[in-house]
Scaffold this active site. Structure first.
Site: not given
Ligand code: BGC
Length: 260
Positions: A92, A158
């Protein structure tokens, strides 16, 4: 139908806050022994463990930076010593990273996101599988994101890490299936935690976010945690190699409710 995970040994990385904490508590509530991994704020991990023990649950706190393979090995050795192994790994721990257009990003910031979200998950899955394969039993569930599918400006590390996690999940599921091990990912949308606090705690950010969610609300960590419990339990005994989205419909692209 009642889900019980009595005696199952579960490690949850990044478990002293947000979605990880919710999953750890939910797993403990159905009888699992939980190892609360953390990297910072030891006091919150210790408090969680104390609270769980007060409720009669088995819990330990384990510090490890999952992006460091030596610390990951030490964490798994600790589980061997404490519990003789592992049955459930919840990969996680993760960070959004610093928002920046890629051409302006700092190399070390970009790599940090990949090192934690993707490579750290790989290190943990590798150690878990070393133990699960011989015992011919186990489940690995990784916290992915809607952004394994949806591009996100300013967050290329990310999105890349989560897309990588999706394929890691599929490939590990294929490798481990002959040993009765399931490997899954769970993709939350916008869930109310500190990770996205700067978005939902101001009206403009919140309005913009809600426009992206057909169910018109931000999710609660417990809503992700309950699905995690289902997925690691025998209720999901025939589910492997897939990402399950818990996103209020975000990946249903609500903009297409009109036009097109
Ligand atoms: C992120 C959040 C974001 C969400 C929707 C998640 O994976 O960690 O910061 O608000 O996605 O965009």
């Amino acid at each position: 139908m009642e889900i019980r995970l009595d005696g199952k040994r579960a490690l949850i990385t990044g478990a002293n806050s947000g979605i990880g904490a919710a999953i750890a508590k939910e797993l403990a509530s159905v009888g699992a022994k939980v190892a609360v991994n953390y990297i910072s704020h030891p006091e919150t991990a210790e408090q969680m463990v104390a609270d769980l023990k007060n409720q009669g649950k088995e819990a330990i706190a384990v510090m490890a930076d999952i992006s460091d393979h030596v610390q990951v090995e030490q964490m798994f050795s600790r589980l061997d010593d404490e519990w003789g192994g592992i049955d459930i790994l919840i990969n996680n721990a993760g960070i959004d990273g610093v928002k920046s257009d890629t051409w302006e990003s700092e190399l070390d910031e970009w790599q940090k996101v990949i090192n934690i979200n993707l490579i750290g998950s790989f290190y943990c899955a590798r150690q878990a599988l070393k133990r699960m394969v011989p015992q011919k039993n186990g489940v690995i569930l990784s916290t992915s994101s809607v952004h394994e599918l949806i591009a996100w400006t300013g967050h290329s590390a990310y999105t890349t890490s989560k897309a990588g996690l999706s394929m890691l999940t599929k490939t590990l599921a294929q490798e481990a299936a002959p040993y009765g091990i399931r490997v899954l990912a769970l993709a939350p949308g916008a869930i109310k935690t500190t990770i996205n606090q700067d978005v939902w705690n101001n009206q403009a950010g919140l309005d913009d976010l809600l426009d992206k969610i057909p169910l018109k609300r931000i999710g609660e960590p417990s809503e992700v945690a309950k699905m995690a419990v289902v997925l690691v339990s025998d209720v999901a005994s025939y589910v492997t190699g897939r990402t399950i989205f818990v996103d209020g419909g975000m990946t249903d692209y609500p903009d297409f409710a009109h036009g097109g």
